[in-house]
Design a protein around this motif. Structure first.
Motif, PDB file in Angstrom:
ATOM      1  N   VAL A 486       0.795  -1.157   0.159  1.00 42.34           N
ATOM      2  CA  VAL A 486      -0.041  -0.004   0.073  1.00 42.34           C
ATOM      3  C   VAL A 486       0.817   1.351  -0.108  1.00 42.34           C
ATOM      4  CG1 VAL A 486      -1.572   1.375   1.490  1.00 42.34           C
ATOM      5  CG2 VAL A 486      -1.984  -0.995   0.950  1.00 42.34           C
ATOM      6  N   THR A 487       2.025   1.162   0.773  1.00 39.50           N
ATOM      7  CA  THR A 487       2.620   2.421   0.783  1.00 39.50           C
ATOM      8  C   THR A 487       3.507   2.658  -0.318  1.00 39.50           C
ATOM      9  OG1 THR A 487       2.979   1.972   3.272  1.00 39.50           O
ATOM     10  CG2 THR A 487       4.606   3.405   2.104  1.00 39.50           C
ATOM     11  N   CYS A 488       4.016   1.578  -1.144  1.00 37.12           N
ATOM     12  CA  CYS A 488       4.664   1.806  -2.450  1.00 37.12           C
ATOM     13  C   CYS A 488       3.961   2.353  -3.287  1.00 37.12           C
ATOM     14  CB  CYS A 488       5.525   0.523  -2.631  1.00 37.12           C
ATOM     15  SG  CYS A 488       6.620  -0.246  -1.581  1.00 37.12           S
ATOM     16  N   ILE A 489       2.615   1.732  -3.330  1.00 35.78           N
ATOM     17  CA  ILE A 489       1.690   2.207  -4.752  1.00 35.78           C
ATOM     18  C   ILE A 489       1.303   3.780  -4.215  1.00 35.78           C
ATOM     19  CG2 ILE A 489      -0.790   2.166  -5.349  1.00 35.78           C
ATOM     20  CD1 ILE A 489      -0.299  -1.110  -5.030  1.00 35.78           C
ATOM     21  N   ILE A 490       1.134   4.105  -3.036  1.00 34.93           N
ATOM     22  CA  ILE A 490       0.736   5.348  -2.709  1.00 34.93           C
ATOM     23  C   ILE A 490       1.722   6.296  -3.024  1.00 34.93           C
ATOM     24  CG2 ILE A 490       0.365   7.169  -0.879  1.00 34.93           C
ATOM     25  CD1 ILE A 490      -1.293   5.093   0.480  1.00 34.93           C
ATOM     26  N   VAL A 491       3.088   5.908  -2.831  1.00 35.38           N
ATOM     27  CA  VAL A 491       4.251   6.905  -3.173  1.00 35.38           C
ATOM     28  C   VAL A 491       4.204   6.997  -4.517  1.00 35.38           C
ATOM     29  CG1 VAL A 491       6.694   7.280  -3.047  1.00 35.38           C
ATOM     30  CG2 VAL A 491       5.444   6.268  -0.704  1.00 35.38           C
ATOM     31  N   PHE A 492       4.332   5.709  -5.232  1.00 35.22           N
ATOM     32  CA  PHE A 492       4.452   6.066  -6.578  1.00 35.22           C
ATOM     33  C   PHE A 492       3.323   6.774  -7.372  1.00 35.22           C
ATOM     34  CE2 PHE A 492       7.521   2.634  -5.888  1.00 35.22           C
ATOM     35  CZ  PHE A 492       8.658   3.016  -6.726  1.00 35.22           C
ATOM     36  N   THR A 493       2.201   6.392  -6.878  1.00 41.91           N
ATOM     37  CA  THR A 493       1.098   7.300  -7.289  1.00 41.91           C
ATOM     38  C   THR A 493       1.218   8.931  -7.118  1.00 41.91           C
ATOM     39  OG1 THR A 493      -0.678   5.512  -6.792  1.00 41.91           O
ATOM     40  CG2 THR A 493      -1.425   7.669  -6.907  1.00 41.91           C
ATOM     41  N   GLY A 494       1.904   9.281  -5.981  1.00 40.50           N
ATOM     42  CA  GLY A 494       2.044  10.645  -5.892  1.00 40.50           C
ATOM     43  C   GLY A 494       3.071  11.046  -6.826  1.00 40.50           C
ATOM     44  N   ILE A 495       4.100  10.346  -7.084  1.00 42.37           N
ATOM     45  CA  ILE A 495       5.336  10.850  -7.924  1.00 42.37           C
ATOM     46  C   ILE A 495       4.735  10.845  -9.441  1.00 42.37           C
ATOM     47  CG2 ILE A 495       7.468  10.013  -8.867  1.00 42.37           C
ATOM     48  CD1 ILE A 495       8.246   8.563  -6.280  1.00 42.37           C
ATOM     49  N   MET A 496       3.833  10.181  -9.879  1.00 44.68           N
ATOM     50  CA  MET A 496       3.132  10.221 -11.130  1.00 44.68           C
ATOM     51  C   MET A 496       2.641  11.704 -11.506  1.00 44.68           C
ATOM     52  SD  MET A 496       3.491   7.706 -13.107  1.00 44.68           S
ATOM     53  CE  MET A 496       2.270   7.706 -14.320  1.00 44.68           C
ATOM     54  N   GLY A 497       2.192  12.449 -10.268  1.00 38.77           N
ATOM     55  CA  GLY A 497       1.463  13.775 -10.647  1.00 38.77           C
ATOM     56  C   GLY A 497       2.707  14.729 -11.166  1.00 38.77           C
ATOM     57  N   PRO A 498       3.838  15.119 -10.574  1.00 42.50           N
ATOM     58  CA  PRO A 498       4.753  15.871 -11.056  1.00 42.50           C
ATOM     59  C   PRO A 498       5.185  15.442 -12.405  1.00 42.50           C
ATOM     60  CG  PRO A 498       5.257  15.544  -8.841  1.00 42.50           C
ATOM     61  CD  PRO A 498       4.074  14.802  -9.292  1.00 42.50           C
ATOM     62  N   LEU A 499       5.545  14.023 -12.354  1.00 45.97           N
ATOM     63  CA  LEU A 499       6.119  13.382 -13.723  1.00 45.97           C
ATOM     64  C   LEU A 499       5.208  13.635 -14.896  1.00 45.97           C
ATOM     65  CD1 LEU A 499       7.665  10.216 -12.427  1.00 45.97           C
ATOM     66  CD2 LEU A 499       8.997  12.293 -13.135  1.00 45.97           C
ATOM     67  N   VAL A 500       3.948  13.055 -14.791  1.00 47.60           N
ATOM     68  CA  VAL A 500       3.139  13.110 -16.118  1.00 47.60           C
ATOM     69  C   VAL A 500       1.907  14.028 -16.002  1.00 47.60           C
ATOM     70  CG1 VAL A 500       3.810  10.930 -16.563  1.00 47.60           C
ATOM     71  CG2 VAL A 500       1.727  11.243 -15.516  1.00 47.60           C
ATOM     72  N   GLY A 501       1.680  14.533 -14.780  1.00 48.84           N
ATOM     73  CA  GLY A 501       0.734  15.404 -14.803  1.00 48.84           C
ATOM     74  C   GLY A 501       0.440  16.709 -15.617  1.00 48.84           C
ATOM     75  N   PRO A 502       1.600  17.450 -15.694  1.00 49.49           N
ATOM     76  CA  PRO A 502       1.530  18.536 -16.554  1.00 49.49           C
ATOM     77  C   PRO A 502       1.282  18.072 -18.033  1.00 49.49           C
ATOM     78  CG  PRO A 502       3.456  18.997 -14.955  1.00 49.49           C
ATOM     79  CD  PRO A 502       2.760  17.493 -14.955  1.00 49.49           C
ATOM     80  N   THR A 503       1.883  16.990 -18.439  1.00 51.98           N
ATOM     81  CA  THR A 503       1.713  16.773 -19.763  1.00 51.98           C
ATOM     82  C   THR A 503       0.099  16.442 -20.036  1.00 51.98           C
ATOM     83  OG1 THR A 503       4.140  15.783 -19.842  1.00 51.98           O
ATOM     84  CG2 THR A 503       2.571  15.079 -21.594  1.00 51.98           C
ATOM     85  N   LEU A 504      -0.291  15.556 -18.985  1.00 51.91           N
ATOM     86  CA  LEU A 504      -1.885  15.095 -19.309  1.00 51.91           C
ATOM     87  C   LEU A 504      -2.657  16.446 -19.320  1.00 51.91           C
ATOM     88  CD1 LEU A 504      -1.892  11.915 -16.851  1.00 51.91           C
ATOM     89  CD2 LEU A 504      -1.794  12.011 -19.566  1.00 51.91           C
ATOM     90  N   LEU A 505      -2.466  17.452 -18.607  1.00 53.72           N
ATOM     91  CA  LEU A 505      -3.011  18.575 -18.445  1.00 53.72           C
ATOM     92  C   LEU A 505      -2.986  19.450 -19.627  1.00 53.72           C
ATOM     93  CD1 LEU A 505      -2.418  19.565 -14.906  1.00 53.72           C
ATOM     94  CD2 LEU A 505      -4.578  18.814 -15.816  1.00 53.72           C
ATOM     95  N   LYS A 506      -1.668  19.329 -20.602  1.00 58.46           N
ATOM     96  CA  LYS A 506      -1.726  19.849 -21.679  1.00 58.46           C
ATOM     97  C   LYS A 506      -2.192  19.102 -22.705  1.00 58.46           C
ATOM     98  CE  LYS A 506       2.742  22.194 -20.946  1.00 58.46           C
ATOM     99  NZ  LYS A 506       4.260  22.339 -21.333  1.00 58.46           N
ATOM    100  N   LEU A 507      -2.208  17.803 -22.675  1.00 57.92           N
ATOM    101  CA  LEU A 507      -3.150  17.116 -23.669  1.00 57.92           C
ATOM    102  C   LEU A 507      -4.482  17.527 -23.697  1.00 57.92           C
ATOM    103  CD1 LEU A 507      -1.229  13.625 -23.554  1.00 57.92           C
ATOM    104  CD2 LEU A 507      -1.038  15.340 -25.378  1.00 57.92           C
ATOM    105  N   ALA A 508      -5.080  17.563 -22.346  1.00 55.82           N
ATOM    106  CA  ALA A 508      -6.504  17.766 -22.187  1.00 55.82           C
ATOM    107  C   ALA A 508      -6.752  19.306 -22.334  1.00 55.82           C
ATOM    108  CB  ALA A 508      -6.976  17.356 -20.760  1.00 55.82           C
ATOM    109  N   ARG A 509      -5.866  20.233 -23.027  1.00 53.17           N
ATOM    110  CA  ARG A 509      -6.029  21.577 -23.247  1.00 53.17           C
ATOM    111  C   ARG A 509      -6.403  22.331 -21.979  1.00 53.17           C
ATOM    112  NH1 ARG A 509      -8.423  21.458 -29.605  1.00 53.17           N
ATOM    113  NH2 ARG A 509      -6.641  20.382 -30.148  1.00 53.17           N
ATOM    114  N   VAL A 510      -6.222  21.656 -20.653  1.00 50.88           N
ATOM    115  CA  VAL A 510      -6.422  22.689 -19.485  1.00 50.88           C
ATOM    116  C   VAL A 510      -5.541  23.876 -19.664  1.00 50.88           C
ATOM    117  CG1 VAL A 510      -6.467  22.801 -17.035  1.00 50.88           C
ATOM    118  CG2 VAL A 510      -7.171  20.995 -18.194  1.00 50.88           C
ATOM    119  N   LYS A 511      -5.826  25.244 -19.745  1.00 50.03           N
ATOM    120  CA  LYS A 511      -5.148  26.111 -19.341  1.00 50.03           C
ATOM    121  C   LYS A 511      -4.340  26.362 -18.149  1.00 50.03           C
ATOM    122  CE  LYS A 511      -8.016  28.810 -22.730  1.00 50.03           C
ATOM    123  NZ  LYS A 511      -8.612  30.062 -23.090  1.00 50.03           N
TER     124      LYS A 511
END
Length: 575
Positions: A486-511
């Motif tokens: 559970v701890t490992c999944i939570i940590v890696f889920t949090g890390i995904m935000g800075p890694l791919v979050g901005p890219t996904l927001l750009k793909l979704a055309r979020v200003k």
């Protein structure tokens, strides 16, 4: 007579001071220049330590109250403390609005420091991966599939849900058209989002000059004018409106020699150095007062720790500060790596890997192994157990970082207060967006994991993937899931935000100015790590992210605490 002698003494002292400054010129020793900075940094560290101490006492008080309330002993005290503190701030604002705002402004430097430092507090759970039992290859592949598909689907779904409710309640997805519910002028003045962009000034210089007469020209850059004439350099800042505020010129002719030397040192051809020399120069350039202090403590602890016998009573003390300073130094170095490297290897992962290697080395010297060192790195001694004397022992470095994470989560109340929603409709968007996401993560993700062949034990761990570690541990404990997984999944889920979050927001055309969509999406999918990432990028969005993941965790704990709903989650996971 006394006044005459005192005046003569002052004149001689001024003469000696002028002669010293004239002799040194611009080459004043660095240690003399850094004395005021050292004093300021020491005061800053003392204030931060005091802030964390007060935060831990507040955390202990909230924890004591929760244990005396029926059916609330399993609710995490850090999230409850954040909710209570935010409620107290809002109550105080109704009575004393100006004083409350001033108090939040006064505490803001320390609460912001706690929030910016939150990422390093996720290193201990990753280090404890070494104590997990090995997993078969096919099972790892299925887990990776659930992780990636679940995150991308959840992130996209949350973005669409937020946009849907904005369209329903406002009739538009554009934030700028929501004029009727904008905050008052005073609140805008206090809470408006100001971002400072760093500008790098590049000045083109001919390679390898030695004749200073070649530089008798003016080189301009955005906002700065550099004038070089007859070997003397003067700087002038361009003020709004095109006016120029120049620095006072030095009338002493002796300073021109020093300026000539400075210009020559700046523009002389650079020599090629070896990689070790370049690395040493990089360390000197990147080091700060905090890094230097931590490095000195680390060297002292390592120098004492290595020769100490294994049964020495002083060993836990030096092990604590050795591993703590090692973690902080490694994380500081990881954050200074180039941006392209950090996109591939996140600082939390790199720091955890290096900490594992360091623990393995130091424990091998003592005749032990990395598993024993990981147990001592985080041995379960908490601040509450020390205060109430239920588990009195030397805590590990991971326990110290976990305690500071509790204070950081409580500190989010100040960030939520500063960036709170401006209207009731915004609160409705937050609640109506987070609730479906909680249902999707807690019920649908375990069903999908079981459907592609994951074991029941590995399926129910996904029900707590998008909450912070403290809440995820509570949910996993109630559902009977493996705490380490559970701890490992939570940590890696949090890390995904800075890694791919901005890219996904750009793909979704979020200003970039759509702080509602950014904040709710990052908070609902990447919890504390995503919120900490938005602190410096988009403070307004970070406030909504704090609300989103706190509300998400609250819903998760409530669902897991209801027997009928927890049994449904287990049944969907294959039990």
């Amino acid at each position: 007579m006394l006044k005459k002698n005192l005046g003569e003494f002052n004149r001689r002292a001024d003469h000696i001071s002028d002669a010293t400054n004239k002799f040194f010129g611009q080459q004043v020793p660095d240690y003399i220049k850094t004395l005021p900075s050292i004093k300021k940094d020491s005061i800053r560290w003392a204030a931060n330590i005091l802030y964390f101490g007060v935060g831990l006492m507040f955390y202990w008080a909230v924890s004591a109250v929760l244990r005396r309330m029926p059916n609330m002993e399993q609710f995490p005290a850090n999230v409850a403390g954040m909710i209570v503190l935010y409620f107290l701030l809002m109550c105080a604002r109704t009575v004393l609005p100006k004083q409350t705002d001033n108090l939040v402004k006064f505490i803001d430097p320390y609460s912001s420091f706690a929030l910016r430092s939150m990422n390093v507090m996720f290193v201990p759970p990753v280090v404890l991966i070494v104590n997990n039992p090995p997993t078969a290859g096919p099972e790892v592949g299925r887990m990776i599939c659930v992780f990636l598909v679940g995150y991308f689907v959840g992130f996209t779904t949350c973005t669409l849900i937020v946009r849907f409710w904005k369209m329903v309640l406002y009739g538009t997805c554009n934030r700028h058209k929501q004029a009727p519910h904008l905050p008052t002028s005073e609140k805008v003045k206090m809470h408006k989002n100001k971002t400072l962009e760093e500008e790098e000034v590049h000045i083109a210089i001919p390679p390898g000059p030695t004749d200073l007469s070649k530089f008798n020209s003016t080189v301009s850059a955005p906002g700065v004018v550099h004038q070089v004439s007859n070997g003397a350099i003067s700087c002038a800042s361009t003020l709004p409106g095109g006016s120029i505020a120049s620095a006072p010129e030095h009338e002493e002719p002796d300073h021109s020699t020093d300026n000539n030397r400075v210009v020559y040192e700046r523009y002389k051809p650079r020599q090629k150095h070896g990689p070790l020399h370049v690395f040493a120069l990089w360390c000197m350039d990147q080091s700060t007062f905090d890094d230097l202090t931590m490095f000195i403590i680390f060297c002292i602890c390592a120098f004492v720790f290595l020769p100490l016998p294994a049964d020495s009573p002083a060993l836990p003390f030096f092990r604590l500060f050795l591993y703590l300073t090692m973690t902080l130094l490694l994380y500081s170095a990881s954050c200074r790596l180039p941006a392209k490297v950090r996109l591939v290897v996140h600082p939390i992962i790199l720091t955890a890997a290096c900490v594992m290697a360091g623990i393995a080395y130091f424990e091998q010297v003592k005749g032990s192994n990395i598993h024993h060192g990981a147990d001592l790195y985080k041995n379960g001694v908490s601040f509450v157990s020390l205060v109430e004397k239920t588990n009195v022992a030397w805590p590990g470095a991971g326990d110290i970082l976990s305690a500071t994470m509790d204070v950081s989560i409580i500190s989010m109340a100040f960030n939520v207060y500063k960036c709170r929603p401006d209207s009731f409709r915004e609160w409705m968007i937050v609640c109506f967006s987070v609730a479906p996401m909680a249902f999707l993560v807690m019920f649908v993700t375990p069903l999908f994991a079981h459907g592609i062949g994951c074991t029941p034990a590995d399926s129910i761990v996904w029900s707590s993937r998008s909450v912070t570690t403290a809440i995820g541990m509570v949910i996993g404990n109630i559902l009977g899931a493996n705490q380490s997984v559970v701890t490992c999944i939570i940590v890696f889920t949090g890390i995904m935000g800075p890694l791919v979050g901005p890219t996904l927001l750009k793909l979704a055309r979020v200003k970039d100015d759509d702080f509602m969509t950014i904040g709710i999406t990052m908070g609902s999918n990447s919890h504390g790590v995503g919120t900490a990432y938005l602190i410096s990028k988009n403070p307004k969005a970070s406030g909504l992210a704090s609300i989103a993941f706190a509300l998400f965790g609250t819903i998760g704990v409530i669902v897991a605490s209801i027997p009928a709903l927890s049994q449904t989650v287990k049944h969907l996971g294959g039990y």
